[in-house]
Write a protein that holds these residues in place. Structure first.
Motif, mmCIF file in Angstrom:
data_model
loop_
_atom_site.group_PDB
_atom_site.id
_atom_site.type_symbol
_atom_site.label_atom_id
_atom_site.label_comp_id
_atom_site.label_asym_id
_atom_site.label_seq_id
_atom_site.Cartn_x
_atom_site.Cartn_y
_atom_site.Cartn_z
ATOM 1 N N SER A 180 4.211 7.490 -3.993
ATOM 2 C CA SER A 180 5.048 9.809 -3.791
ATOM 3 C C SER A 180 4.665 9.852 -1.775
ATOM 4 N N ASP A 181 3.416 10.259 -2.387
ATOM 5 C CA ASP A 181 2.639 10.634 -1.326
ATOM 6 C C ASP A 181 2.714 10.736 -0.063
ATOM 7 N N LEU A 182 3.186 8.799 0.365
ATOM 8 C CA LEU A 182 3.367 8.199 1.280
ATOM 9 C C LEU A 182 4.946 8.557 1.678
ATOM 10 N N ILE A 183 6.201 8.745 1.103
ATOM 11 C CA ILE A 183 7.106 8.521 1.197
ATOM 12 C C ILE A 183 8.047 9.775 2.305
ATOM 13 N N LEU A 184 9.087 9.710 2.029
ATOM 14 C CA LEU A 184 9.823 11.047 2.807
ATOM 15 C C LEU A 184 9.892 11.872 1.863
ATOM 16 N N PRO A 185 10.707 12.745 2.219
ATOM 17 C CA PRO A 185 11.723 13.491 1.102
ATOM 18 C C PRO A 185 12.651 12.629 0.347
ATOM 19 N N ASP A 186 13.222 11.934 0.775
ATOM 20 C CA ASP A 186 14.080 11.170 0.304
ATOM 21 C C ASP A 186 13.986 10.072 -0.456
ATOM 22 N N GLY A 187 12.375 9.820 -0.741
ATOM 23 C CA GLY A 187 12.390 9.110 -1.403
ATOM 24 C C GLY A 187 12.565 7.882 -1.425
ATOM 25 N N ILE A 188 12.270 7.153 0.388
ATOM 26 C CA ILE A 188 12.399 5.888 0.199
ATOM 27 C C ILE A 188 11.713 5.388 1.293
ATOM 28 N N ASN A 199 6.629 8.166 5.168
ATOM 29 C CA ASN A 199 6.370 9.308 5.863
ATOM 30 C C ASN A 199 5.521 8.941 7.023
ATOM 31 N N ALA A 200 4.631 9.678 7.935
ATOM 32 C CA ALA A 200 4.015 9.834 8.921
ATOM 33 C C ALA A 200 2.874 8.936 8.082
ATOM 34 N N GLN A 201 3.264 9.942 7.323
ATOM 35 C CA GLN A 201 1.133 9.174 6.332
ATOM 36 C C GLN A 201 1.049 7.489 6.212
ATOM 37 N N GLY A 202 3.286 7.401 5.352
ATOM 38 C CA GLY A 202 2.254 6.361 5.187
ATOM 39 C C GLY A 202 3.021 4.655 6.384
ATOM 40 N N ILE A 203 3.178 5.461 6.818
ATOM 41 C CA ILE A 203 3.405 4.565 7.944
ATOM 42 C C ILE A 203 1.661 4.457 8.297
ATOM 43 N N GLY A 263 0.531 -1.015 -0.161
ATOM 44 C CA GLY A 263 0.360 0.561 0.042
ATOM 45 C C GLY A 263 1.291 1.100 -0.036
ATOM 46 N N VAL A 264 1.786 1.000 0.176
ATOM 47 C CA VAL A 264 2.829 2.218 0.623
ATOM 48 C C VAL A 264 4.269 2.485 -0.742
#
Length: 234
Positions: A202-210, A213-217, A197-198
């Protein structure tokens, strides 16, 4: 479920993920500045809860790049608490850990806790892919950890990883059966792919692209929480 991820987008995203999960050599896994790792001492709060879950994994469990309350362990705990479960989730994620590194530290982590876990979430293997380690070695290490937990009478839930197709069909076929095979052999619960699901979002990933992010978690926790609840029930 596996077929959903065997695409070019998955391949690119998972390779980025693996690079992030394994920057440190096995012999020198000191954290970088700002990196979250497993705490040196057991969380004193775990003794206050009826149920203790140990989240034992790599950077995906450790909460890499997130605030202390935004990582997988605290967010899973919140979700379970909101569902009426008196649960503490102890974060034992260390960025860069391979299955071999996890095997080496498992006894220390278990012995450092104030009580025996009611469930261990075991999520390692991504860094083995990065290093091109033999699937047979990954399986042996994972099995040794599951066996350790079985010997201690601690229930386990595996959170799996998938091999990117560019590693070749033979490698992928050998790697992707590791988690289902161990789940069957030891009669433990399995969540097939932790990043379901992640990956590719890109909207669920940190700026490092990897990393998520909090929404991804939040997406990961939303998808896995019910499985964890069921695992706690046995």
């Amino acid at each position: 479920m596996l077929n959903r991820f065997m695409t070019y987008g998955f391949c690119f995203a998972i390779l980025q993920l693996l690079i992030a999960c394994g920057p440190a050599a096995e012999e020198n896994s000191a954290p970088i500045v700002g990196e979250q790792t497993a705490s040196d001492n057991a969380d004193e709060a775990v003794a206050e809860a009826k149920t203790l879950i140990l989240a034992f994994g790599d950077s995906l469990y450790a909460g890499y790049g997130l605030a202390p309350n935004e990582g997988f362990a605290p967010e899973l705990q919140k979700a379970l608490n909101d569902a009426g479960q008196d649960v503490r989730v102890h974060n034992a994620g260390v960025s860069g850990d391979t299955t071999a590194a996890g095997l080496r530290r498992m006894d220390f982590v278990l012995d450092s806790l104030t009580k025996k876990p009611d469930l261990v979430l075991l999520g390692l293997g991504g860094n083995d892919l990065l290093r091109g380690l033999k699937p047979s070695d990954t399986r042996a290490n994972m099995e040794a950890m599951v066996q350790k937990l079985s010997d201690r009478d601690i229930p386990v839930m595996l959170t799996g990883m998938l091999a990117p197709p560019n590693l070749g069909k033979e490698f992928s076929d050998q790697f992707n059966v590791i988690y289902p095979a161990l789940a069957r052999k030891y009669d433990v619960k399995l969540y097939p792919f932790f990043m379901d699901g992640v990956v590719g979002r890109s909207d669920l990933i940190l700026p490092d692209g990897i990393h998520p992010n909090a929404q991804g978690i939040d997406v990961i926790v939303e998808r896995i929480a019910l499985d964890v609840e069921l695992a706690l029930k046995g």
